[in-house]
Design an enzyme around this catalytic site. Structure first.
Site, PDB file in Angstrom:
ATOM      1  N   GLU A  97     -26.275 -31.308 -33.849  1.00  0.00           N
ATOM      2  CA  GLU A  97     -26.726 -30.956 -35.196  1.00  0.00           C
ATOM      3  C   GLU A  97     -26.581 -29.457 -35.438  1.00  0.00           C
ATOM      4  O   GLU A  97     -27.282 -28.664 -34.800  1.00  0.00           O
ATOM      5  CB  GLU A  97     -28.200 -31.364 -35.318  1.00  0.00           C
ATOM      6  CG  GLU A  97     -28.811 -31.080 -36.663  1.00  0.00           C
ATOM      7  CD  GLU A  97     -30.219 -31.659 -36.776  1.00  0.00           C
ATOM      8  OE1 GLU A  97     -30.896 -31.780 -35.735  1.00  0.00           O
ATOM      9  OE2 GLU A  97     -30.618 -31.984 -37.902  1.00  0.00           O
ATOM     10  N   GLU A 144     -35.781 -36.910 -42.564  1.00  0.00           N
ATOM     11  CA  GLU A 144     -36.495 -36.047 -41.618  1.00  0.00           C
ATOM     12  C   GLU A 144     -37.134 -34.937 -42.454  1.00  0.00           C
ATOM     13  O   GLU A 144     -36.490 -33.943 -42.773  1.00  0.00           O
ATOM     14  CB  GLU A 144     -35.533 -35.461 -40.588  1.00  0.00           C
ATOM     15  CG  GLU A 144     -36.267 -34.636 -39.536  1.00  0.00           C
ATOM     16  CD  GLU A 144     -35.308 -33.851 -38.662  1.00  0.00           C
ATOM     17  OE1 GLU A 144     -35.412 -33.953 -37.438  1.00  0.00           O
ATOM     18  OE2 GLU A 144     -34.450 -33.128 -39.214  1.00  0.00           O
TER      19      GLU A 144
HETATM   20  C1  LER Z   1     -33.974 -31.763 -35.874  1.00  0.00           C
HETATM   21  O1  LER Z   1     -33.232 -32.815 -36.359  1.00  0.00           O
HETATM   22  C2  LER Z   1     -33.936 -30.614 -36.818  1.00  0.00           C
HETATM   23  O2  LER Z   1     -33.427 -30.722 -37.893  1.00  0.00           O
HETATM   24  C3  LER Z   1     -34.498 -29.328 -36.394  1.00  0.00           C
HETATM   25  O3  LER Z   1     -34.820 -28.541 -37.492  1.00  0.00           O
HETATM   26  C4  LER Z   1     -35.596 -29.414 -35.383  1.00  0.00           C
HETATM   27  O4  LER Z   1     -36.239 -28.207 -35.228  1.00  0.00           O
HETATM   28 MN    MN Z   2     -32.459 -32.592 -38.519  1.00  0.00          MN
END
Ligand code: LER
Ligand code: MN
Length: 267
Positions: free
Chosen positions: A152, A246
Site C-alpha cells: 500500500e 477503512e
Molecule cells: C492501512 O491500510 C493504512 O491505510 C495506514 O494508514 C495504516 O496506518
Molecule cells: Mn489503507
C-alpha cells in the site's frame, strides 16, 4: 461493486479500524448492512483459529478479501526495513505465517506499515534494498499457491517508503514477482497522488486491493472526494475485487459503516 469493511480480530490501536472487539457480533452487523465481505486486521495468525473464523464469516454469507498485517508493526515494532536483522527476519517470518491463512480464506495479504520507516543513520536506498529482499522472500513462500501480496502506497506522515503509485510500480519492477501488486487507498492518494484517476489508470491490473475513506478519513460521502469518478476509473481498469472501507469510527463505527454502504451503493 463488492463492498467490505475492515474488522480487527483483536482490539487494535490503529484508529481507522472502525470495528474492534466481539468478532461474531461485528460480522453479523456488517452483513446486515449489505456488505459482501470483511477485511480482517490480523496481528499474528497464530492468535486466530482459521477454521472457526471462516465458519463465522461464511455463516453470514461473507468472504474475506484481504488480511491487514500492520498491527505487527504498530504493536510489536516488526519491520521489513529495520536496521536489526533479527527484527527484519521476524517481520518476514510473520508475513510468511499469513500465507496458510490467506490461502484458506482466498485473501490478499496486505503489506502496509510492516515495511516500517527508515531508521536514523540508515540510507533510504538501504531501506529499499531491505524492502525488495523482504517482499521477494515473502512472495517465494507463496509460490505455487493463489496467495498474492499488495503493498500500500502510504502518505508521508506514516512512512518515508513508497508514497505513490509511481513509487509502487518501480518497486514492482525491482521485486519482479507476479504475485506482488499494490493496494490503493483513497485517503493516501488524496494526499500524495498528483491525479487520483490517472494513478489508478497507471496501476491497471496491478491493483490487487482497494481501500476507501474520504478526504478526512471519515466514511465515503463525509468529505470532498469524487467517488463517482474514482470508482468509474477503477472499474475501467478491469478491477473486479473488493472496495474496502477503512475509515475512522466517526461519529461511531455503526453509523460510519452504514453510511458508507448506502453512499457507495447509491453510486
Ligand atoms: C492501512 O491500510 C493504512 O491505510 C495506514 O494508514 C495504516 O496506518
Ligand atoms: Mn489503507
Amino acid at each position: 461493486m463488492k463492498l467490505s469493511v475492515v474488522l480487527s480480530t483483536h482490539a487494535a490501536a490503529f484508529q481507522a479500524v472502525a470495528f474492534k472487539g466481539d468478532f461474531e457480533a461485528n460480522v453479523a452487523k456488517i452483513a446486515s448492512w449489505g456488505y459482501d465481505g470483511v477485511e480482517l486486521a490480523v496481528r499474528d495468525p497464530a492468535m486466530v483459529n482459521a477454521g472457526q473464523l471462516k465458519r463465522v464469516v461464511a455463516e453470514h454469507d461473507l468472504v474475506v478479501p484481504a488480511i491487514g498485517t500492520g498491527q505487527a508493526w504498530g504493536e510489536e515494532g516488526l519491520s521489513f526495513t529495520s536496521d536489526d536483522p533479527e527484527v527484519r527476519d521476524a517481520a518476514i517470518n510473520r508475513i510468511a505465517s499469513h500465507v496458510p491463512l490467506a490461502a484458506h480464506l482466498d485473501a490478499v495479504i496486505i503489506l502496509g506499515l510492516i515495511r516500517g520507516v527508515t531508521p536514523e543513520g540508515q540510507t533510504h536506498e538501504q531501506s529499499m534494498e531491505y524492502l525488495v529482499e523482504a517482499i521477494q522472500r515473502c512472495a517465494e513462500v507463496a509460490d505455487g499457491s493463489r496467495v498474492r501480496f499488495a503493498l500500500e502506497p502510504m502518505n508521508r506522515y506514516e512512512t518515508d517508503l513508497i508514497h505513490t503509485v509511481e513509487d509502487g510500480l518501480e518497486l514492482i519492477e525491482r521485486v519482479g514477482k507476479d504475485n506482488f501488486g499494490l493496494l490503493l487507498d483513497t485517503f493516501h492518494m488524496n494526499i500524495e497522488e498528483p491525479d487520483i484517476e490517472y494513478s489508478i489508470q497507471m496501476c491497471g491490473d496491478r491493483i490487487f486491493h482497494f481501500h476507501v475513506a474520504d478526504s478526512n478519513r471519515w466514511y465515503p460521502g463525509a468529505g470532498h472526494l469524487d467517488f463517482m469518478s474514482i470508482l468509474d476509473e477503477l472499474a475501467s481498469t478491469g478491477y473486479r475485487g473488493f472496495v474496502s472501507g477503512e475509515f475512522m469510527p466517526m461519529p461511531d463505527a455503526d453509523t460510519a459503516a452504514k453510511n458508507a454502504a448506502s453512499f457507495l451503493r447509491a453510486l
